[in-house]
Every structure is written in C-alpha cells, then in structure tokens.
Scaffold this motif. Structure first.
Motif, PDB file in Angstrom:
ATOM      1  N   ALA B 176       0.414  -1.545  -0.288  1.00  0.00           N
ATOM      2  CA  ALA B 176       0.037  -0.064  -0.112  1.00  0.00           C
ATOM      3  C   ALA B 176       0.951   1.008  -0.270  1.00  0.00           C
ATOM      4  CB  ALA B 176      -1.325  -0.059   1.462  1.00  0.00           C
ATOM      5  N   LEU B 177       2.459   0.907   0.622  1.00  0.00           N
ATOM      6  CA  LEU B 177       3.202   2.496   0.535  1.00  0.00           C
ATOM      7  C   LEU B 177       3.596   2.340  -0.911  1.00  0.00           C
ATOM      8  CD1 LEU B 177       4.775   2.077   4.405  1.00  0.00           C
ATOM      9  CD2 LEU B 177       3.140   3.782   3.451  1.00  0.00           C
ATOM     10  N   GLY B 178       3.748   1.670  -1.390  1.00  0.00           N
ATOM     11  CA  GLY B 178       4.355   1.699  -2.863  1.00  0.00           C
ATOM     12  C   GLY B 178       3.665   2.497  -3.479  1.00  0.00           C
ATOM     13  N   ARG B 179       2.414   2.277  -3.440  1.00  0.00           N
ATOM     14  CA  ARG B 179       1.270   3.485  -4.406  1.00  0.00           C
ATOM     15  C   ARG B 179       0.966   4.822  -3.738  1.00  0.00           C
ATOM     16  NH1 ARG B 179      -0.063   1.655  -9.281  1.00  0.00           N
ATOM     17  NH2 ARG B 179      -0.590  -0.194  -9.009  1.00  0.00           N
ATOM     18  N   LEU B 180       1.429   4.896  -2.212  1.00  0.00           N
ATOM     19  CA  LEU B 180       1.335   6.175  -1.543  1.00  0.00           C
ATOM     20  C   LEU B 180       2.195   6.839  -2.140  1.00  0.00           C
ATOM     21  CD1 LEU B 180      -0.552   7.358   0.448  1.00  0.00           C
ATOM     22  CD2 LEU B 180       1.894   7.323   2.293  1.00  0.00           C
ATOM     23  N   ARG B 181       3.601   6.629  -2.017  1.00  0.00           N
ATOM     24  CA  ARG B 181       4.888   7.059  -2.684  1.00  0.00           C
ATOM     25  C   ARG B 181       4.253   7.609  -4.489  1.00  0.00           C
ATOM     26  NH1 ARG B 181       8.010   6.381   1.926  1.00  0.00           N
ATOM     27  NH2 ARG B 181       8.141   3.591   1.654  1.00  0.00           N
ATOM     28  N   ASP B 182       3.419   6.606  -4.842  1.00  0.00           N
ATOM     29  CA  ASP B 182       3.309   7.245  -6.779  1.00  0.00           C
ATOM     30  C   ASP B 182       2.972   8.412  -6.259  1.00  0.00           C
ATOM     31  OD1 ASP B 182       4.926   4.733  -7.606  1.00  0.00           O
ATOM     32  OD2 ASP B 182       3.427   3.907  -7.781  1.00  0.00           O
ATOM     33  N   ALA B 183       1.794   8.275  -5.130  1.00  0.00           N
ATOM     34  CA  ALA B 183       1.264   9.492  -5.270  1.00  0.00           C
ATOM     35  C   ALA B 183       1.673  10.704  -4.656  1.00  0.00           C
ATOM     36  CB  ALA B 183       0.076   9.376  -4.986  1.00  0.00           C
ATOM     37  N   ARG B 184       2.601  10.488  -4.659  1.00  0.00           N
ATOM     38  CA  ARG B 184       3.574  11.615  -4.045  1.00  0.00           C
ATOM     39  C   ARG B 184       2.887  12.828  -2.492  1.00  0.00           C
ATOM     40  NH1 ARG B 184       6.529  14.189  -8.813  1.00  0.00           N
ATOM     41  NH2 ARG B 184       6.577  12.327 -10.288  1.00  0.00           N
ATOM     42  N   LEU B 185       2.282  11.759  -2.028  1.00  0.00           N
ATOM     43  CA  LEU B 185       1.842  11.862  -0.322  1.00  0.00           C
ATOM     44  C   LEU B 185       2.963  11.741   0.514  1.00  0.00           C
ATOM     45  CD1 LEU B 185      -1.377  11.048  -1.373  1.00  0.00           C
ATOM     46  CD2 LEU B 185      -1.268  12.917  -1.031  1.00  0.00           C
ATOM     47  N   PRO B 186       3.175  12.731   1.656  1.00  0.00           N
ATOM     48  CA  PRO B 186       3.858  12.266   1.840  1.00  0.00           C
ATOM     49  C   PRO B 186       4.141  11.319   2.911  1.00  0.00           C
ATOM     50  CG  PRO B 186       4.085  14.231   2.310  1.00  0.00           C
ATOM     51  CD  PRO B 186       2.733  13.920   1.270  1.00  0.00           C
ATOM     52  N   TYR B 187       4.620  10.559   3.758  1.00  0.00           N
ATOM     53  CA  TYR B 187       3.840   9.637   4.957  1.00  0.00           C
ATOM     54  C   TYR B 187       5.078   9.499   5.387  1.00  0.00           C
ATOM     55  CZ  TYR B 187       4.405   5.293   7.241  1.00  0.00           C
ATOM     56  OH  TYR B 187       5.290   3.852   8.058  1.00  0.00           O
ATOM     57  N   ILE B 188       4.818   9.922   7.286  1.00  0.00           N
ATOM     58  CA  ILE B 188       5.800  10.149   8.308  1.00  0.00           C
ATOM     59  C   ILE B 188       5.740   9.085   8.877  1.00  0.00           C
ATOM     60  CG2 ILE B 188       6.387  11.579  10.324  1.00  0.00           C
ATOM     61  CD1 ILE B 188       5.267  14.082   8.259  1.00  0.00           C
ATOM     62  N   ALA B 189       6.830   8.095   9.467  1.00  0.00           N
ATOM     63  CA  ALA B 189       6.797   7.199   9.989  1.00  0.00           C
ATOM     64  C   ALA B 189       8.071   8.204  11.896  1.00  0.00           C
ATOM     65  CB  ALA B 189       7.227   5.916   9.723  1.00  0.00           C
ATOM     66  N   VAL B 190       6.720   7.402  13.103  1.00  0.00           N
ATOM     67  CA  VAL B 190       7.402   8.077  14.108  1.00  0.00           C
ATOM     68  C   VAL B 190       7.502   6.415  14.853  1.00  0.00           C
ATOM     69  CG1 VAL B 190       6.870   9.322  16.538  1.00  0.00           C
ATOM     70  CG2 VAL B 190       5.904   9.179  13.598  1.00  0.00           C
ATOM     71  N   ALA B 191       8.982   6.244  15.203  1.00  0.00           N
ATOM     72  CA  ALA B 191       9.519   4.685  15.795  1.00  0.00           C
ATOM     73  C   ALA B 191       8.724   5.600  17.553  1.00  0.00           C
ATOM     74  CB  ALA B 191      10.354   4.657  15.526  1.00  0.00           C
ATOM     75  N   CYS B 192       7.991   4.978  18.116  1.00  0.00           N
ATOM     76  CA  CYS B 192       8.017   5.568  19.453  1.00  0.00           C
ATOM     77  C   CYS B 192       8.533   3.671  20.194  1.00  0.00           C
ATOM     78  CB  CYS B 192       6.533   5.523  20.199  1.00  0.00           C
ATOM     79  SG  CYS B 192       5.832   7.030  19.081  1.00  0.00           S
ATOM     80  N   ASP B 193       8.417   4.214  21.213  1.00  0.00           N
ATOM     81  CA  ASP B 193       8.686   3.135  22.165  1.00  0.00           C
ATOM     82  C   ASP B 193       7.926   2.001  22.471  1.00  0.00           C
ATOM     83  OD1 ASP B 193      11.320   1.889  24.065  1.00  0.00           O
ATOM     84  OD2 ASP B 193       9.683   1.964  25.709  1.00  0.00           O
ATOM     85  N   PRO B 194       8.286   0.883  22.602  1.00  0.00           N
ATOM     86  CA  PRO B 194       9.471   0.042  21.152  1.00  0.00           C
ATOM     87  C   PRO B 194       8.701  -0.061  19.924  1.00  0.00           C
ATOM     88  CG  PRO B 194       7.943  -1.639  22.940  1.00  0.00           C
ATOM     89  CD  PRO B 194       7.239  -0.271  23.032  1.00  0.00           C
ATOM     90  N   THR B 195       9.184  -0.138  19.067  1.00  0.00           N
ATOM     91  CA  THR B 195       9.593  -0.151  17.765  1.00  0.00           C
ATOM     92  C   THR B 195      10.495  -1.489  17.569  1.00  0.00           C
ATOM     93  OG1 THR B 195       8.526   1.592  17.369  1.00  0.00           O
ATOM     94  CG2 THR B 195       9.229   0.602  15.212  1.00  0.00           C
TER      95      THR B 195
END
Lengths: 286, 293
Positions: B176-195
């Motif tokens: 799904a993220l691959g498609r989001l990337r193609d649409a050039r929409l930003p994806y921000i991942a935030v690693a919280c404790d623990p990941t």
C-alpha cells in the motif's frame, strides 16, 4: 543449531509427518539448495555480487541466466552444506548487505524486464550487532516495497525454512510455491516456545511448531501460498534431481502464464494477492 | 521477531507518585502528565496511551476514526497456555477496542492528515491481520483523499498467534505504501518505544521521513536474542533512537513537546496546502505515467 545429517524418514510419503518433523526436514543440509536449483535449471548463469554499499553477503546468491531459454534473474538464500561453507554463508542468515544486494538485482530485473525467480531458504535474518547497526529492519522493509512494485513476473519458491521477515524479504511474488516439506513461519518454533511457553524443551518446541501452522497444506488453506510442489518419497534430499526437476516444471508453468501479462498488470496482480491475505478472517463488529 | 510487553506503560492512575525509570527520581504523577508524560528532571519519555497520543497530536475536535469496527478471529486455532480467543478477549476488555491499532483522520495545526496510532498495551502492539488491513486501508484512503500519512509505531512485531498470516501483513502494508509513494503523498513514520521485529522491518522503517521519540527502543532482533547468539556485551545505547540516528537510520529525533509543530512544518514543506493544479504539467519534476489524470 546442531548440525544434522540426512534424516532417516521412511521412503513413504511424508504426508502424516508431525510439523516439527517437517521443520527438521526443511532444515536438512542435504536438501537441494538455491545453488543446486540454479545448477540444475539455469543455463548461462552468471553470479552477480555485492550491494555496492558495504559488502557481498554470501548468505544470498543471485544472478542472470536462462530459464528454459528465456533470460531471467534468480535470487535466493544459500545456507551451505559443508561446515566450512555453512560458516562462510552464515548458515543462510543474511545481513543487511545481502538484502541490499537482492534489491539491486530486483531493480536490474525490472529495468531489463527479466522475470524474477526467488528461492526462500533461511532460518531468518541475522540477529547481530553489525546487522542492527547497518539497518537490518530497513533493508528488509525496503525489499518488501520494492518487490511489490516490480513490473515483471515474480515467482517465489519456498524450498526449505521460510523464517520470518528474513524470508519474506525475498518472498513478495505473483505466485508463491512451496515444497511439500518446506515450512514458512512468523517465528521459529524454538523462538515461539521460548516466548509463549517460556520453555525451550523439545516438547514445547514441537507444540509450537504445530500451533504455528507452518506446513505447506495449512498455508495453502490459509491463502499464504498458491501451490504445493511435491517432493520425492521421503523428501527432496532423497532424490535431489527429481526434486529439482519437479520444482523447475512448476516454475516454468507459472512463468509461461505470467509473462503474457502487461507490466502494470503484474504489479497490480501482486498487490491484490497480498491485499487479500487474511481478509477472509476479518469481521465487522459494531 | 515478536516480543512480549516488557515494562508496563505507567503505574495505575490512582497513584499520586511516579518513579521515573530514566533517573529513578520520584515525581508527582499530575506534574509529569501535564508535561506530556515526559520526566521534568531527565526528559524520559513515558509511553503514551492511544488517547493521550491523539489528544496531544491533533487539533481539538478534528479526529474521525475509520474502520473501527474491523475485528479478527482465530484463523490458526492457536493455543499456548491460553487460547488465542481468550487472550484477544482479555485484551479487548482492557483496551476497549478490537485490536492493536487505531486509524483515522484529523488535523494537525490545520493540516488534514491520515493518522494511525499503535496500541502497545494491546498484546504488545503486535501486528496481525487487523492491524495490517486497517493500516493498508488507511493508506489507500489517504491516497484517494489526497492526504499525508503519519503512523506512530509501537510494537513488539508480528503477532505469533496469527502465524504466517501476520507475517504477510508486513508485505501487505508495504504494498500500500508503494502506491502512496507513487501519488507523492508524504508518509511520516514515528518510532515510539518500542518498535521492533516485523513492524520495524516493514512500515515503521519505510517513511519518506523516519522520526523517533527520544530514547525509544528500535530494532529488528530483540536485545536478549542478540546477546545470547553473539555473547557480546552490547553498548548501553544499543537499539535506541539515538543509536539509530548515529547509524543513519533516522532523519531526526523529535522530543514530544515539539512533535506536533514539527509535523506541521514538515507537511508545509513537503505538501504545501495550496497546490496550483494548472502548473503541474508545465515543469514536471519527474517523468510521470503517460496516463492522463
């Protein structure tokens, strides 16, 4: 893990085998490995090395060659057979550079429109200091997205142990084949027993192996794999040539079907395949 | 690889006092809570509940939950010391939700955003079919509605009780993220404790920007597994956000107090709210698909 010689399994069909017995079969070093399938099925093979960033990881091998006449890219885990080779290949447990080498070859396959065939055969990705420092998690994650995007046929064959994310990083295919005695799991039975049962005795490991449904018939029923590839009576190690031929025929059959699809359609079909996994087990609760 | 919950999120709410695991000082619980659950003495970031995270991230009244009714079953008929349905039922009772993630939309300093928050209190935030599908559906929703995506990860990895079906969710979300990337929409991942585990080895590492909270433990394999297999003394900061930043795996570490405004800035920079549609074809940045919009 202790080294094991060829297992003594009755030459009858392995159908009634307990899951833990299948795990042992899947790990048997005398089973045909990626290099054996390449030797038997790929002509004009040229191995391609290195990730261009850090090193060449011998736990993953890959290269270009011909599959039944057509140019292909082949990538797979390589566990090794002799003790020296197993050590050199880290028992088939890749470091990040292994996954990044694979990624490089995936990209090449896409650019030159080569169908991609991968062989999955690993206990899992290497858990170690260097692996963590160089981004094991990122390397695996990047491969998942990259494989999902490829616009060439991708055929995955699970030929031994499909161990968790380290296996899946070569496993996002249009078709996922699995040999009769291979296994594929979210965690090793040993790891699962240690966490859920807090015990590592053989009884609990066997129990975990059964609970995880890691055998091919279960995974076919669950929709994780698409086809079970038969092995010679007693397992692939009993008659490697026959095992290689049978798997080769199955791959060729799917290749012939998939290469008729348009590039964009190949990607879409793969996306849909993975989007559907697990969906039958969802429900809506108000 | 999946792990079990190690430390509890916070002591019971009726406790007036709180001992900080960072500096071992005793503090007033109320005071720490007012400080976004960050220790006033040493800056230790306590784990947040989903509700606390929502409250400090979104503009008030903008949250709209999606796919809240999605629930899973017991596809493997899994039993260890207890059956999986028993474990699920217990987790559902104490969490008040069906599974280990909450997804929806909201606004961050007026920026419309698709947001996912993992619930570490729900079976260690483990990812099974429900988590995978809710996340993937949220990402697809964001693509359709032209929204950026922010995911707060907090998880021990894939859920063992769902076996290979859980493992496959790693690929499901990455797809799904691959498609989001193609649409050039930003994806921000935030690693919280623990990941860790399969979540670290999937969407949590796939952000256009990978952020983390200070001190968060982030890694593929568990610390104990590495210690046992390598017989090596691991450095104190091993697999912390600071360690990952040093090794080039994170874009930046953002203290909780600055998180919300950092999102707003980043979204301004990566996805300006006003986009003159006409100019898009004038100077294409990259070759796009020949298909007309």
């Amino acid at each position: 893990m202790a080294r094991r010689g060829p297992l003594k399994v009755a030459a009858a069909a392995t159908e009634g085998l307990a899951p833990i017995a299948r795990v042992r079969l899947a790990r048997d070093p005398s089973r045909p490995q990626t290099q054996d399938y390449i030797d038997g099925l790929v002509s004009d093979f040229i191995e391609l090395h290195g990730d261009r960033r850090f090193a060449d990881d011998p736990a993953i091998i890959g290269g270009v060659g011909r599959w039944a006449g057509r140019p292909v890219m082949v990538v797979g885990h390589q566990r090794g057979r002799s003790t020296a080779e197993r050590l050199r290949r880290n028992f088939g447990k890749p470091h990040p550079e292994g996954y990044r080498k694979a990624a490089r070859l995936f990209t090449l396959a896409d650019r030159f429109r080569l169908p991609l065939i991968t062989f999955v055969d690993t206990q899992g990705a290497e858990p170690g200091v260097g692996a963590e420092e160089r981004g094991q998690a990122e390397a695996i994650a990047a491969n998942l997205e990259l494989m999902a995007r490829l616009e060439v046929p991708v055929i995955v064959a699970v030929i031994g142990e499909g161990g968790s994310g380290g296996a899946l990083a070569l496993g996002v295919g249009n078709v996922v084949l699995m040999q009769e005695n291979a296994c594929y799991s979210v965690i090793t039975p040993e790891g699962c027993a240690a966490i859920l049962w807090r015990e590592s005795g053989p009884d609990k490991v066997a129990e975990a192996a059964a609970a995880l449904r890691l055998a091919a018939p279960d995974l076919l029923r669950l929709g994780v794999i698409d086809e079970i590839v038969a092995e010679p009576p007693g397992g692939a190690q009993r008659d490697p040539a026959a095992a290689i031929a049978t798997l080769g025929a199955a791959v060729t059959r799917h290749l012939s079907r998939l290469e008729r699809l348009a590039p964009a359609r190949l990607r879409q079909a793969r996306e849909r395949r993975f989007a559907a996994i697990g969906a039958p087990f969802l429900s809506s609760i108000a | 690889m999946p792990q079990q919950a190690a430390a509890p999120t916070a002591p019971p709410a009726d406790d007036i006092w709180l001992k900080c695991p960072g500096c071992r000082e005793i503090a007033f619980r109320k005071e720490v809570e007012r400080n976004l659950n960050v220790c006033l003495k040493c800056g230790h970031h306590f784990r947040l509940t989903v509700e606390q995270r929502l409250a400090i991230t979104l503009d008030r009244g903008t949250w709209r939950e999606l796919f809240a009714d999605l629930a899973g079953g017991d596809p493997l008929n899994f039993t260890d010391s207890r059956t999986y349905p028993e474990r699920l039922a217990a987790a559902r009772r104490s969490a008040g939700r069906h599974d280990a993630i909450v997804v929806g939309t909201g606004a961050i300093e007026a920026h419309p955003t698709a947001l996912a928050i993992m619930d570490f209190n729900f079976m260690g935030g483990s990812m099974g079919i429900v988590v995978g599908h809710k996340l993937a559906r949220l990402i697809d929703f964001a693509r359709t509605h032209h929204l950026p995506v922010i995911v707060f990860a907090a998880s021990g990895g894939a859920r063992m009780q769902e076996g290979a079906l859980a493992l496959m969710q790693m690929a499901r979300v990455a797809t799904a993220l691959g498609r989001l990337r193609d649409a050039r929409l930003p994806y921000i991942a935030v690693a919280c404790d623990p990941t860790t585990g399969g979540v670290a080895a999937s969407f949590a590492s796939l952000g256009d920007l990978n952020l983390a909270e200070p001190g968060a433990v982030i890694g593929f394999a568990g610390r104990r597994v590495i210690e046992q297999t390598t017989n090596q003394q691991l450095p104190d900061d091993f697999q912390t956000a600071e360690f990952l930043l040093k090794h080039g795996m994170l874009d930046t570490i953002v203290p909780r107090a600055a998180m919300r405004h950092t999102f707003a800035l980043l979204l301004d920079l990566l996805a300006p709210p006003v986009r003159p549609v006409r100019q898009r074809s004038a100077r294409p940045r990259r070759s796009s698909s020949p298909k007309a919009d």
